[in-house]
Design a protein around this motif. Structure first.
Motif, PDB file in Angstrom:
ATOM      1  N   ILE A 505       0.834  -1.208   0.000  1.00 49.15           N
ATOM      2  CA  ILE A 505       0.000   0.000   0.000  1.00 49.15           C
ATOM      3  C   ILE A 505       0.870   1.259   0.000  1.00 49.15           C
ATOM      4  CG2 ILE A 505      -1.614   1.366   1.389  1.00 49.15           C
ATOM      5  CD1 ILE A 505      -2.867  -1.289   2.303  1.00 49.15           C
ATOM      6  N   VAL A 506       1.892   1.287   0.870  1.00 49.17           N
ATOM      7  CA  VAL A 506       2.774   2.453   0.959  1.00 49.17           C
ATOM      8  C   VAL A 506       3.498   2.671  -0.368  1.00 49.17           C
ATOM      9  CG1 VAL A 506       4.763   3.459   2.141  1.00 49.17           C
ATOM     10  CG2 VAL A 506       3.059   2.169   3.450  1.00 49.17           C
ATOM     11  N   LEU A 507       4.003   1.599  -0.955  1.00 47.39           N
ATOM     12  CA  LEU A 507       4.729   1.712  -2.224  1.00 47.39           C
ATOM     13  C   LEU A 507       3.798   2.134  -3.364  1.00 47.39           C
ATOM     14  CD1 LEU A 507       6.955  -1.462  -1.830  1.00 47.39           C
ATOM     15  CD2 LEU A 507       7.754   0.904  -1.808  1.00 47.39           C
ATOM     16  N   ALA A 508       2.563   1.639  -3.349  1.00 45.57           N
ATOM     17  CA  ALA A 508       1.603   2.030  -4.388  1.00 45.57           C
ATOM     18  C   ALA A 508       1.309   3.524  -4.312  1.00 45.57           C
ATOM     19  CB  ALA A 508       0.321   1.218  -4.247  1.00 45.57           C
ATOM     20  N   LYS A 509       1.211   4.055  -3.083  1.00 47.27           N
ATOM     21  CA  LYS A 509       0.975   5.489  -2.919  1.00 47.27           C
ATOM     22  C   LYS A 509       2.137   6.316  -3.476  1.00 47.27           C
ATOM     23  CE  LYS A 509      -2.028   5.313   1.181  1.00 47.27           C
ATOM     24  NZ  LYS A 509      -2.112   5.635   2.629  1.00 47.27           N
ATOM     25  N   GLN A 510       3.335   5.736  -3.448  1.00 47.87           N
ATOM     26  CA  GLN A 510       4.515   6.433  -3.972  1.00 47.87           C
ATOM     27  C   GLN A 510       4.670   6.240  -5.481  1.00 47.87           C
ATOM     28  OE1 GLN A 510       7.557   4.675  -1.299  1.00 47.87           O
ATOM     29  NE2 GLN A 510       7.836   6.754  -0.488  1.00 47.87           N
ATOM     30  N   GLY A 511       3.742   5.504  -6.076  1.00 45.98           N
ATOM     31  CA  GLY A 511       3.812   5.265  -7.513  1.00 45.98           C
ATOM     32  C   GLY A 511       4.741   4.143  -7.905  1.00 45.98           C
ATOM     33  N   LYS A 512       5.242   3.378  -6.935  1.00 39.76           N
ATOM     34  CA  LYS A 512       6.145   2.255  -7.219  1.00 39.76           C
ATOM     35  C   LYS A 512       5.296   0.996  -7.427  1.00 39.76           C
ATOM     36  CE  LYS A 512       9.783   4.377  -4.405  1.00 39.76           C
ATOM     37  NZ  LYS A 512      10.653   4.249  -3.203  1.00 39.76           N
ATOM     38  N   THR A 513       4.638   0.963  -8.565  1.00 44.99           N
ATOM     39  CA  THR A 513       3.622  -0.064  -8.816  1.00 44.99           C
ATOM     40  C   THR A 513       4.193  -1.471  -8.860  1.00 44.99           C
ATOM     41  OG1 THR A 513       2.418   1.579 -10.107  1.00 44.99           O
ATOM     42  CG2 THR A 513       1.739  -0.714 -10.346  1.00 44.99           C
ATOM     43  N   GLU A 514       5.319  -1.652  -9.540  1.00 45.50           N
ATOM     44  CA  GLU A 514       5.892  -2.995  -9.667  1.00 45.50           C
ATOM     45  C   GLU A 514       6.280  -3.557  -8.306  1.00 45.50           C
ATOM     46  OE1 GLU A 514       8.995  -3.373 -12.499  1.00 45.50           O
ATOM     47  OE2 GLU A 514       7.861  -2.441 -14.144  1.00 45.50           O
ATOM     48  N   GLU A 515       6.907  -2.711  -7.468  1.00 45.44           N
ATOM     49  CA  GLU A 515       7.281  -3.177  -6.127  1.00 45.44           C
ATOM     50  C   GLU A 515       6.032  -3.477  -5.299  1.00 45.44           C
ATOM     51  OE1 GLU A 515      10.527  -0.966  -4.158  1.00 45.44           O
ATOM     52  OE2 GLU A 515      10.605   0.199  -6.016  1.00 45.44           O
ATOM     53  N   ALA A 516       5.000  -2.640  -5.450  1.00 40.40           N
ATOM     54  CA  ALA A 516       3.757  -2.858  -4.708  1.00 40.40           C
ATOM     55  C   ALA A 516       3.130  -4.195  -5.092  1.00 40.40           C
ATOM     56  CB  ALA A 516       2.780  -1.718  -4.979  1.00 40.40           C
ATOM     57  N   VAL A 517       3.069  -4.482  -6.389  1.00 44.30           N
ATOM     58  CA  VAL A 517       2.500  -5.747  -6.863  1.00 44.30           C
ATOM     59  C   VAL A 517       3.281  -6.927  -6.292  1.00 44.30           C
ATOM     60  CG1 VAL A 517       2.202  -7.198  -8.913  1.00 44.30           C
ATOM     61  CG2 VAL A 517       1.460  -4.815  -8.962  1.00 44.30           C
ATOM     62  N   HIS A 518       4.611  -6.782  -6.199  1.00 49.11           N
ATOM     63  CA  HIS A 518       5.434  -7.850  -5.619  1.00 49.11           C
ATOM     64  C   HIS A 518       5.004  -8.148  -4.182  1.00 49.11           C
ATOM     65  CE1 HIS A 518       8.898 -10.112  -4.174  1.00 49.11           C
ATOM     66  NE2 HIS A 518       9.042  -9.211  -3.219  1.00 49.11           N
ATOM     67  N   TYR A 519       4.829  -7.103  -3.380  1.00 45.82           N
ATOM     68  CA  TYR A 519       4.457  -7.317  -1.978  1.00 45.82           C
ATOM     69  C   TYR A 519       3.034  -7.856  -1.838  1.00 45.82           C
ATOM     70  CZ  TYR A 519       8.719  -5.330  -0.029  1.00 45.82           C
ATOM     71  OH  TYR A 519      10.027  -5.121   0.330  1.00 45.82           O
ATOM     72  N   PHE A 520       2.113  -7.371  -2.680  1.00 43.30           N
ATOM     73  CA  PHE A 520       0.754  -7.918  -2.637  1.00 43.30           C
ATOM     74  C   PHE A 520       0.771  -9.405  -3.005  1.00 43.30           C
ATOM     75  CE2 PHE A 520      -0.754  -3.410  -3.814  1.00 43.30           C
ATOM     76  CZ  PHE A 520      -0.919  -3.074  -2.475  1.00 43.30           C
ATOM     77  N   SER A 521       1.578  -9.772  -3.983  1.00 41.79           N
ATOM     78  CA  SER A 521       1.685 -11.177  -4.389  1.00 41.79           C
ATOM     79  C   SER A 521       2.253 -12.032  -3.268  1.00 41.79           C
ATOM     80  CB  SER A 521       2.563 -11.306  -5.647  1.00 41.79           C
ATOM     81  OG  SER A 521       2.019 -10.582  -6.727  1.00 41.79           O
ATOM     82  N   GLU A 522       3.268 -11.505  -2.568  1.00 45.39           N
ATOM     83  CA  GLU A 522       3.860 -12.236  -1.440  1.00 45.39           C
ATOM     84  C   GLU A 522       2.848 -12.401  -0.308  1.00 45.39           C
ATOM     85  OE1 GLU A 522       6.971 -13.718  -1.156  1.00 45.39           O
ATOM     86  OE2 GLU A 522       6.934 -13.363  -3.323  1.00 45.39           O
ATOM     87  N   ALA A 523       2.032 -11.368  -0.096  1.00 45.27           N
ATOM     88  CA  ALA A 523       0.996 -11.452   0.939  1.00 45.27           C
ATOM     89  C   ALA A 523       0.007 -12.564   0.618  1.00 45.27           C
ATOM     90  CB  ALA A 523       0.271 -10.112   1.066  1.00 45.27           C
ATOM     91  N   PRO A 533      -5.068  -7.849  -0.076  1.00 42.96           N
ATOM     92  CA  PRO A 533      -4.093  -7.761  -1.169  1.00 42.96           C
ATOM     93  C   PRO A 533      -4.707  -8.068  -2.538  1.00 42.96           C
ATOM     94  CG  PRO A 533      -3.604  -9.634   0.263  1.00 42.96           C
ATOM     95  CD  PRO A 533      -4.625  -8.818   0.951  1.00 42.96           C
ATOM     96  N   SER A 534      -5.686  -8.957  -2.603  1.00 42.57           N
ATOM     97  CA  SER A 534      -6.377  -9.213  -3.869  1.00 42.57           C
ATOM     98  C   SER A 534      -7.113  -7.959  -4.327  1.00 42.57           C
ATOM     99  CB  SER A 534      -7.380 -10.364  -3.712  1.00 42.57           C
ATOM    100  OG  SER A 534      -6.721 -11.582  -3.480  1.00 42.57           O
ATOM    101  N   TYR A 535      -7.769  -7.294  -3.391  1.00 40.07           N
ATOM    102  CA  TYR A 535      -8.478  -6.042  -3.703  1.00 40.07           C
ATOM    103  C   TYR A 535      -7.502  -4.975  -4.184  1.00 40.07           C
ATOM    104  CZ  TYR A 535     -10.958  -1.656  -2.701  1.00 40.07           C
ATOM    105  OH  TYR A 535     -11.511  -0.401  -2.787  1.00 40.07           O
ATOM    106  N   ASN A 536      -6.364  -4.863  -3.510  1.00 32.92           N
ATOM    107  CA  ASN A 536      -5.367  -3.862  -3.905  1.00 32.92           C
ATOM    108  C   ASN A 536      -4.777  -4.167  -5.281  1.00 32.92           C
ATOM    109  OD1 ASN A 536      -5.656  -2.390  -1.517  1.00 32.92           O
ATOM    110  ND2 ASN A 536      -4.171  -3.668  -0.432  1.00 32.92           N
ATOM    111  N   MET A 537      -4.551  -5.442  -5.556  1.00 28.85           N
ATOM    112  CA  MET A 537      -4.064  -5.832  -6.886  1.00 28.85           C
ATOM    113  C   MET A 537      -5.113  -5.480  -7.951  1.00 28.85           C
ATOM    114  SD  MET A 537      -1.029  -7.635  -6.979  1.00 28.85           S
ATOM    115  CE  MET A 537      -1.005  -9.235  -7.785  1.00 28.85           C
TER     116      MET A 537
END
Length: 614
Positions: A505-523, A533-537
């Protein structure tokens, strides 16, 4: 021909009615109470199997040993929560009222059981009234997650009732009914493994089976009464052993088992102190709390004094065994039924003691009071003792009723509950944690951070608090500090799904989409049933215009959280982009069904309706 006086009300029916009205008058307020964050999330609000209701998949899960986030094997309890969700969805008030119905049923069954085996309606009513109205039992009734306590006690009472019928006219069918009731109770909560032991106590008093068998042994030469009664209950003891084995096996799947969490000597000392503590809470039920922190040390005088007191009372009750057998039955009921929660073996987040654990054990003390005090007065030949005892009983029950009514109010929501817990003990860090989460949900982030800070001063490695602190700092617009706390939490617990999601969530707010997707996938790898995390993805793919993947993740999120209006609304928006107008309208309608105040979903639905008119 019926005369004016031919219609009479049976005393036992009248007592049952009065007990029911008394419980309702005190507990009806729970209908406006909310779910709380402490365990209700595990048992209902964040459990996709429970929220789905009585589906085939959910029922298979209930009987499986699949990870239930720290809860032991209790399939009947899970089915009970699923039935509530099937009937009421996530209407917290109705879940609470189901608890209330079970407490009423347990109260009435307690009265009927002791009324039947003693013939003493007034004393049995007093025991039932103490059980119904004592503040110590509020936890079990006002806490949705404690359905297991109420449900297992319901079958505990039915088992005793079936056992009484069996002893009156023994038969194989009646013994099977005893076994089935006991088995049902074990499937609700394994704490009732001590019930066969309690049946032996009731055989002694008030049922007098030892004496009757002893007389029969003298005339017919049959085996000793003890061996006969023990052999009679052997199948029940075997069920207890199987239940303990299954519960232990199920706990091997959980990471939070803490059998070695406290030194053996501290656990033993705490058990002695808590035995006395429950008795004191009966006499003076003040400063009750949802959670009592486990002590780091216990003074010598406390556990030695507690041990001596328990020994002295045990000796006294055994010395009066023939003259007042009710004292021994009540005392041994209390001692024996508390053993499973004495803390000698610990699992999960283990408190020093817990009010809810006393729900059944306190009946033993109530029996000692109801039968023992009148016997003592009779021995002393006190004049007007009966009248005096009635007046005292009415006064005691009146005071308890008022205290219980106020105690139930504390359970209205997270804020009222944990605010009260912190007044009882300002160093209750479990309460600080839940209070912080509750304040953060109300967007009182500064106050939430103060609670988190207090916890981290005491335990800098509390990964859950580090996670919560990171999320709060993110809400304050401090992403760098948030990432620092979340990174520390992940170093301590790399697979904690909530921290992985929050980092995304924090990374997505910073516009770091690829890193955010990585963390959502790990979750999602860590917890496939975690909806957020499914909702955020889904949101990320929706914003990117990748609608098919957005729909896939929104749909996955709804499998875990079928009552989430925001997910339905966003899925509806994705469907609109796919030109699937009917499916989109259905999603917006579902969102409004779950949250009638969702203005965005209402606006989207009106837009579709207006476009159809044009």
């Amino acid at each position: 021909m019926l005369t004016k006086n031919s219609f009479t009300i049976r005393p036992d029916f009248l007592i049952c009615l009065m007990l029911t009205l008394a419980v309702i008058s005190v507990y009806w307020q729970v209908g406006s109470h909310e779910f709380i964050s402490f365990d209700d999330s595990v048992y209902v609000t964040e459990n996709r199997y429970v929220k789905a209701g009585l589906t085939r998949e959910s029922m298979i899960w209930a009987f499986s040993f699949a990870d239930k986030k720290g809860a032991y094997w209790q399939p009947l309890t899970w089915l009970s929560h699923m039935l509530d969700c099937e009937l009421y969805g996530l209407n917290a008030g109705m879940h609470h009222r189901t608890n209330l119905l079970f407490h009423i049923a347990n109260t009435i069954l307690l009265f009927l059981v002791f009324g039947r085996i003693t013939g003493e309606l007034r004393k049995s009513a007093f025991v039932a009234a103490l059980f119904a109205l004592h503040p110590l039992n509020v936890d079990s009734v006002a806490w949705v997650a404690e359905r297991k306590n109420l449900l297992s006690t319901f079958f505990w009472m039915l088992t005793i009732f079936a056992y009484v019928r069996y002893t009156e006219s023994p038969s194989f069918i009646r013994y099977i009914s005893v076994s089935l009731m006991f088995l049902s109770g074990l499937l609700a909560k394994p704490m009732i493994v001590t019930l066969p032991f309690v049946l032996l106590l009731l055989d002694h008093w008030p049922m007098g089976r030892f004496e009757s068998l002893k007389s029969a042994a003298l005339t017919s030469g049959i085996r000793s009464p003890t061996s006969v009664l023990l052999l009679e209950k052997l199948p029940l003891f075997m069920l207890s052993v199987i239940s303990v084995s299954l519960s232990s096996s199920s706990l091997q799947h959980y990471e939070n088992i803490t059998v070695r969490g406290a030194p053996t000597d501290l656990r033993f000392a705490n058990a002695l102190v808590s035995y006395v503590g429950y008795i004191w809470k009966i006499i003076c039920p003040r400063n009750l709390s949802v959670y009592y922190p486990y002590p780091e040390a216990i003074p010598l005088w406390q556990y030695t004094g507690g041990g001596l007191l328990l020994i002295c009372v045990s000796i006294l009750t055994l010395r009066t065994l023939k003259r007042m057998p009710c004292l021994a039955t009540g005392w041994l009921w209390y001692l024996g039924t508390l053993v499973p929660v004495s803390g000698l073996i610990q699992t999960g987040l283990w408190p020093a003691l817990a009010d809810r654990w006393a729900y059944v054990p306190l009946i033993g003390i109530f029996v000692m009071m109801a039968w023992g005090i009148p016997e003592i007065c009779k021995d002393r030949e006190w004049r007007h003792a009966k009248t005096g005892l009635v007046i005292i009983a009415v006064m005691v029950l009146s005071i308890l009723t008022v205290m219980t009514w106020f105690q139930v109010r504390y359970w209205k929501n997270n804020i009222t509950l944990f605010e009260h817990a912190l007044k009882v003990n300002p160093h209750n860090y479990v309460a600080h944690g839940h209070m912080g989460v509750a304040l953060a949900a109300q967007e009182k982030t500064d106050e939430a951070i103060r609670h988190y800070t207090r916890i981290l001063r005491s335990d800098p490695n509390d990964f859950k608090t580090l996670n919560n602190m990171g999320l709060a700092l993110s809400d304050q617009g401090k992403p760098d500090e948030a990432i620092r706390y979340l990174s520390q939490a992940l170093r301590l617990k790399p697979d904690y799904a909530k921290t992985l999601n929050n980092m995304g969530i924090v990374l997505a707010k910073q516009g770091k989409t690829e890193e955010a997707v990585h963390y959502f996938s790990e979750a999602l790898k860590s917890d496939p049933d975690y909806a957020e995390p499914s909702y955020n993805m889904g949101n990320i793919f929706n914003n990117q215009g990748n609608i098919n993947q957005a729909v896939e993740y929104y749909t996955r999120a709804l499998r875990s959280s079928p009552y989430d209006a925001e997910i339905y609304n966003n899925l509806g928006i994705a469907m609109l982009r796919k030109k699937k107008i009917n499916e989109a309208a259905a999603c917006f309608q579902k969102a409004l069904q779950n949250d009638p105040d969702n203005t965005e979903a209402l606006g989207n639905l009106k837009m579709i309706m207006n476009s159809r008119k044009n």
